[in-house]
Design a protein around this motif. Sequence first.
Motif, PDB file in Angstrom:
ATOM      1  N   LEU A 207      30.168 -45.953 -69.192  1.00 11.20           N
ATOM      2  CA  LEU A 207      29.223 -46.751 -69.962  1.00 11.20           C
ATOM      3  C   LEU A 207      27.799 -46.216 -69.868  1.00 11.20           C
ATOM      4  CD1 LEU A 207      30.186 -50.463 -69.187  1.00 11.20           C
ATOM      5  CD2 LEU A 207      30.794 -49.115 -71.198  1.00 11.20           C
ATOM      6  N   SER A 208      27.066 -46.366 -70.957  1.00  8.22           N
ATOM      7  CA  SER A 208      25.619 -46.150 -70.905  1.00  8.22           C
ATOM      8  C   SER A 208      24.993 -47.229 -70.031  1.00  8.22           C
ATOM      9  CB  SER A 208      25.021 -46.227 -72.314  1.00  8.22           C
ATOM     10  OG  SER A 208      23.610 -46.215 -72.245  1.00  8.22           O
ATOM     11  N   LYS A 209      23.967 -46.858 -69.303  1.00 10.82           N
ATOM     12  CA  LYS A 209      23.270 -47.817 -68.441  1.00 10.82           C
ATOM     13  C   LYS A 209      21.819 -48.016 -68.875  1.00 10.82           C
ATOM     14  CE  LYS A 209      26.370 -46.981 -64.551  1.00 10.82           C
ATOM     15  NZ  LYS A 209      26.525 -46.511 -63.163  1.00 10.82           N
ATOM     16  N   ASP A 222      23.702 -37.137 -79.608  1.00 10.78           N
ATOM     17  CA  ASP A 222      22.346 -36.881 -79.127  1.00 10.78           C
ATOM     18  C   ASP A 222      22.418 -36.208 -77.758  1.00 10.78           C
ATOM     19  OD1 ASP A 222      19.359 -37.858 -79.818  1.00 10.78           O
ATOM     20  OD2 ASP A 222      19.659 -37.879 -77.643  1.00 10.78           O
ATOM     21  N   VAL A 223      21.469 -35.323 -77.483  1.00 12.27           N
ATOM     22  CA  VAL A 223      21.508 -34.601 -76.212  1.00 12.27           C
ATOM     23  C   VAL A 223      21.354 -35.537 -75.019  1.00 12.27           C
ATOM     24  CG1 VAL A 223      20.699 -32.411 -77.180  1.00 12.27           C
ATOM     25  CG2 VAL A 223      19.031 -34.095 -76.356  1.00 12.27           C
ATOM     26  N   SER A 224      20.776 -36.727 -75.237  1.00 12.01           N
ATOM     27  CA  SER A 224      20.549 -37.650 -74.130  1.00 12.01           C
ATOM     28  C   SER A 224      21.629 -38.722 -74.015  1.00 12.01           C
ATOM     29  CB  SER A 224      19.187 -38.325 -74.282  1.00 12.01           C
ATOM     30  OG  SER A 224      19.154 -39.132 -75.451  1.00 12.01           O
ATOM     31  N   ARG A 225      22.737 -38.578 -74.721  1.00 11.21           N
ATOM     32  CA  ARG A 225      23.808 -39.581 -74.649  1.00 11.21           C
ATOM     33  C   ARG A 225      24.312 -39.682 -73.217  1.00 11.21           C
ATOM     34  NH1 ARG A 225      25.628 -34.841 -76.755  1.00 11.21           N
ATOM     35  NH2 ARG A 225      27.594 -33.987 -75.950  1.00 11.21           N
ATOM     36  N   ASP A 226      24.604 -40.913 -72.786  1.00 10.87           N
ATOM     37  CA  ASP A 226      25.009 -41.083 -71.385  1.00 10.87           C
ATOM     38  C   ASP A 226      26.197 -42.021 -71.226  1.00 10.87           C
ATOM     39  OD1 ASP A 226      23.564 -43.395 -72.090  1.00 10.87           O
ATOM     40  OD2 ASP A 226      22.898 -43.725 -70.033  1.00 10.87           O
ATOM     41  N   GLY A 227      26.927 -42.286 -72.302  1.00 13.40           N
ATOM     42  CA  GLY A 227      28.102 -43.144 -72.188  1.00 13.40           C
ATOM     43  C   GLY A 227      28.206 -44.097 -73.362  1.00 13.40           C
ATOM     44  N   PHE A 228      29.356 -44.770 -73.464  1.00 15.85           N
ATOM     45  CA  PHE A 228      29.553 -45.668 -74.600  1.00 15.85           C
ATOM     46  C   PHE A 228      29.014 -47.060 -74.303  1.00 15.85           C
ATOM     47  CE2 PHE A 228      33.729 -46.534 -72.481  1.00 15.85           C
ATOM     48  CZ  PHE A 228      33.823 -47.906 -72.619  1.00 15.85           C
ATOM     49  N   ALA A 303      33.687 -40.429 -81.765  1.00 12.73           N
ATOM     50  CA  ALA A 303      32.308 -40.310 -81.295  1.00 12.73           C
ATOM     51  C   ALA A 303      31.786 -41.514 -80.524  1.00 12.73           C
ATOM     52  CB  ALA A 303      31.402 -40.026 -82.486  1.00 12.73           C
ATOM     53  N   THR A 304      32.148 -41.610 -79.254  1.00  4.14           N
ATOM     54  CA  THR A 304      31.806 -42.795 -78.477  1.00  4.14           C
ATOM     55  C   THR A 304      30.436 -42.731 -77.809  1.00  4.14           C
ATOM     56  OG1 THR A 304      32.875 -41.903 -76.512  1.00  4.14           O
ATOM     57  CG2 THR A 304      34.220 -43.263 -77.980  1.00  4.14           C
ATOM     58  N   SER A 305      29.798 -41.565 -77.818  1.00  2.81           N
ATOM     59  CA  SER A 305      28.504 -41.343 -77.161  1.00  2.81           C
ATOM     60  C   SER A 305      28.664 -40.933 -75.706  1.00  2.81           C
ATOM     61  CB  SER A 305      27.585 -42.574 -77.274  1.00  2.81           C
ATOM     62  OG  SER A 305      26.293 -42.322 -76.763  1.00  2.81           O
TER      63      SER A 305
END
Length: 411
Positions: A207-209, A222-228, A303-305
């Motif tokens: 997950l994104s935080k 995006d280069v800064s993607r960190d999770g869904f 494409a979940t990020s």
Amino acid sequence: MNVVVTGLGTTSPLGGDVASTWEGALAARSGVRTLENDWAEKYGVPVTFAGQLAVRPEEVLSRPETKRMDPSAQMAIVAAREAWADAGLSEDAVDPERLGSIVSSGIGGVWTLLTAWDTVKERGASRVLPLTVPMLMPNSPTAYVSLEFKARAGAHAPVSACASGAEAIGMGFEMIQSGRADVVICGGTEAAIHPLPISAFASMQALSKRNDDPQGASRPYDVSRDGFVLGEGAGVVVLESESHAKARGARIYASVLGLGMTADAHHIAAPEPNGAGQTRAMELALERAGLTAADVAHVNAHATSTPVGDMIEARGIRALLGSHADQVLLSATKSMTGHLLGGAGALESVFTIKALETRTAPPTINVTEPDPELQVDLVRDTPRALPQGQIAAINNSFGFGGHNVALVFGA
């Protein structure tokens, strides 16, 4: 046998029906927001946002209905009723023996299960509701849809994690082609915005935080993607044999042209690094449709990020389409809805069908610096026009366990 789409239904973080959901997508609006609860303080849940429904089921369904159904089934019924009405179907329009129901969930009735366990611990086993098992079982949504519409040709619930909703539509396609049914109500649903799934996904770094920027957290490519970002909701489509639809004068949104399903057999959660299974699923779908790369105008990506998954899929799309990828418009709609898990492939099929109907590719939001490896034309921030004439679109859905599903629609 040709299979067509005659009805669409959804309830999503962007809206309580197809019209409002599609409008929200074209407006590049995020349905993600901070959760209004005390889970972070009470349990230490590290992620405090999700893509919650825009319209709660209890605002639409009766109280007896909500009491006997898990939220996942509630959402499925809301979407199924809309799809049925949208298809212009009535009780006597379809022979029940020729009507099927295939509605999947990746996780099932997690709210029911965990609430029942809390009841056992806090109040004793005798206080557990008698309907607990029918509510928590993963086939509950499709069973309720079957009951609602008297679908007796079969009620199925293929479970393949985040590919479940797309697999359900693929199974509906095959159910009609095999001659088992004339009409199938199919799709996916998920209601897993609960502290346990959030904690579990966060623990595996999925997950994104970005708690300080929930609407900007889902950023595919995006280069800064960190999770869904976890989402909830349901998507349902009504499929019919073309002859059945035309005999009753139904409006046809699109045709289901091809289905490709493969398995990575690589890892329980991570995709195969080269994306061979994903690419093969897309190849099989195009082959079954009798199409080539030149026929594809649009792809709605899984494409979940996630840092790894996005580019595996993107490279696979490029490998599949070759130089024609330069003429294909790529959309990643999870950027707006979050990831509906078992409902994702179904909602994104609705988006893909609407894109063909309106000749409009929905945007991808939050991409401020695209990954330099991306070699497909990403629709960013603003919708873009698709070509006129006969075109095809691919919807990809992949799931933990190595499940890969590609659907090809045409209009």
